[in-house]
Design a protein around this motif. Structure first.
Motif, mmCIF file in Angstrom:
data_model
loop_
_atom_site.group_PDB
_atom_site.id
_atom_site.type_symbol
_atom_site.label_atom_id
_atom_site.label_comp_id
_atom_site.label_asym_id
_atom_site.label_seq_id
_atom_site.Cartn_x
_atom_site.Cartn_y
_atom_site.Cartn_z
ATOM 1 N N HIS A 16 39.278 45.796 31.379
ATOM 2 C CA HIS A 16 38.952 45.677 32.796
ATOM 3 C C HIS A 16 40.193 45.232 33.566
ATOM 4 O O HIS A 16 41.003 44.450 33.030
ATOM 5 N N GLU B 254 40.430 43.061 35.870
ATOM 6 C CA GLU B 254 40.435 41.604 36.020
ATOM 7 C C GLU B 254 41.099 40.905 34.833
ATOM 8 O O GLU B 254 41.755 39.876 34.981
ATOM 9 N N GLN C 79 40.847 44.928 43.827
ATOM 10 C CA GLN C 79 39.990 45.402 42.744
ATOM 11 C C GLN C 79 38.513 45.279 43.114
ATOM 12 O O GLN C 79 37.747 46.234 42.983
ATOM 13 N N GLN C 80 38.110 44.125 43.609
ATOM 14 C CA GLN C 80 36.696 43.874 43.857
ATOM 15 C C GLN C 80 36.156 44.637 45.060
ATOM 16 O O GLN C 80 35.042 45.166 45.014
ATOM 17 N N ALA D 241 37.213 48.952 42.472
ATOM 18 C CA ALA D 241 36.125 48.947 41.480
ATOM 19 C C ALA D 241 35.198 50.143 41.676
ATOM 20 O O ALA D 241 34.766 50.778 40.705
ATOM 21 N N ARG D 242 34.897 50.440 42.923
ATOM 22 C CA ARG D 242 34.007 51.565 43.208
ATOM 23 C C ARG D 242 34.629 52.893 42.765
ATOM 24 O O ARG D 242 33.963 53.754 42.184
ATOM 25 N N PHE E 159 34.720 53.158 38.934
ATOM 26 C CA PHE E 159 33.397 53.511 38.418
ATOM 27 C C PHE E 159 33.198 55.032 38.463
ATOM 28 O O PHE E 159 32.597 55.629 37.562
ATOM 29 N N GLU F 298 36.307 56.693 35.890
ATOM 30 C CA GLU F 298 36.487 56.217 34.514
ATOM 31 C C GLU F 298 35.933 57.180 33.463
ATOM 32 O O GLU F 298 36.608 57.441 32.448
#
Length: 345
Positions: A86, A88, A144-145, A149-150, A153, A156
């Protein structure tokens, strides 16, 4: 000379194909800062830009400018040998570094310049490395957040799928599989060849490993790391819902338009070997000063000239780095359909 069986064995034992979400995030930041050549990502970059608050955008530009548009961050990543699950996780590891350890990788060659040649941002980073590292990691967490991240998703599954597919192809036919990574990356009998502004040729004896990272952002760049014996190259992964790019990067058009005149071409060649001011060029060419100024202004707008004032005179010299970059930009523009076609086949 390496025979086919030896080459297949070398590729099978030296090649790694790795999915790295953090590396993909850093690549997305490079594209976000300079999206003109990444035509399939223009809409994405525009949407992110509009949704960022001005304060966050200013922080983003600050880190972009100090790190060679995020490309130098890959040296930090490679030095830590991240294989994170990840983003993070990688940010946390980055935050735990000694602040002084990131200065040289992020500044790159500029880290060795004398203090009077550094920018204010670079001086601040060197004098307050912990402050810089804290701010950088805080920015990366927010990006990232709230933004990446979207997108991760969404992309990936395709990136992981590309790792499995290329791995399977490599088992069956290593030379053909690895040679398909990019149109200007060649797997030859004696060496690996990378064709950019210049051609890089690496004998297999010089290479300890070849790592391939899939990316949905990197096209049309042939982005490689060849500073050590652990070579890195990107595999572009086109997404099913992407439309084939139809536009032409604006900065590439500016350069080509500025070159589309014999007077400007001759001026550019003259200024490649020695700097001149407008007055001297007018005398040398027989043109009016106003005409010379007009041509110089167009070349300078396209980034093909550098200027330096001495008293009342401004001296111009050809920007050779920009000329070299033109070869790369043209290759990248014409590579894009080849990359798209490969993904569709």
């Amino acid at each position: 000379m390496i025979v086919l069986n030896d080459l297949n064995h070398w590729l099978a034992t030296h090649v790694r194909i790795i999915y790295s979400p953090f590396r993909e995030m850093i690549t997305s930041l490079h594209v976000l800062y300079n999206p003109a050549h990444h035509l399939t990502r223009l809409q994405w970059a525009e949407e992110i830009r509009k949704s960022m608050k001005p304060s966050l955008w200013n922080s983003f530009c600050h880190y972009s400018e100090i790190s060679n548009e995020w490309l130098n961050f890959f040296d930090v990543y490679d030095g830590l040998h991240f294989e994170e699950k990840h983003p993070e996780e990688a940010i946390e590891r980055l935050w735990q570094l000694k602040p002084e350890a990131i200065i040289e990788p992020i500044l790159g060659k500029r880290a060795n310049l004398p203090e009077d040649e550094l920018t204010l941002m670079e001086k601040e980073m060197i004098s307050k490395p912990k402050f810089f590292l804290d701010g950088l990691c805080e920015f990366l967490y927010v990006y990232q957040q709230k933004f990446f991240a979207r997108e991760l998703f969404r992309v990936e599954p395709w990136l992981i799928k590309s790792v499995h597919e290329l791995s399977q192809k490599t088992l069956q036919d290593p030379v053909a599989a690895i040679g398909s990574v990019h149109p200007r990356f060649k797997v030859e009998r004696k060496s690996l060849k990378f064709i950019k502004a210049q051609t890089w040729i690496l004998d297999y004896e010089e290479v300890d490993s070849l790592t391939i990272y899939p990316s949905s952002f990197i096209a049309p760049h042939l982005l490689v790391g060849i500073e050590t014996s652990e070579i890195i190259v990107y595999l572009q992964v086109s997404l099913p819902d992407e439309t084939a790019p139809q536009g032409v990067p604006g900065d590439l058009l500016d350069v080509l338009q500025s070159l589309g005149d014999k007077t400007r071409m001759n001026l550019l060649r003259t200024l490649l070997y020695h700097p001149y001011c407008t007055q001297q060029l007018a005398d040398k060419t027989g043109l009016a000063k106003s005409t010379v100024s007009k041509h110089l202004k167009m070349l300078e707008h396209a980034g093909l000239l550098k200027s330096e004032r001495h008293g009342n005179f401004v001296f111009y010299k050809t920007n050779k780095e920009k000329l070299d970059q033109l070869i790369v930009d043209l290759n990248q523009f014409f590579d894009q359909p080849l990359i798209e076609k490969k993904e569709e086949s």
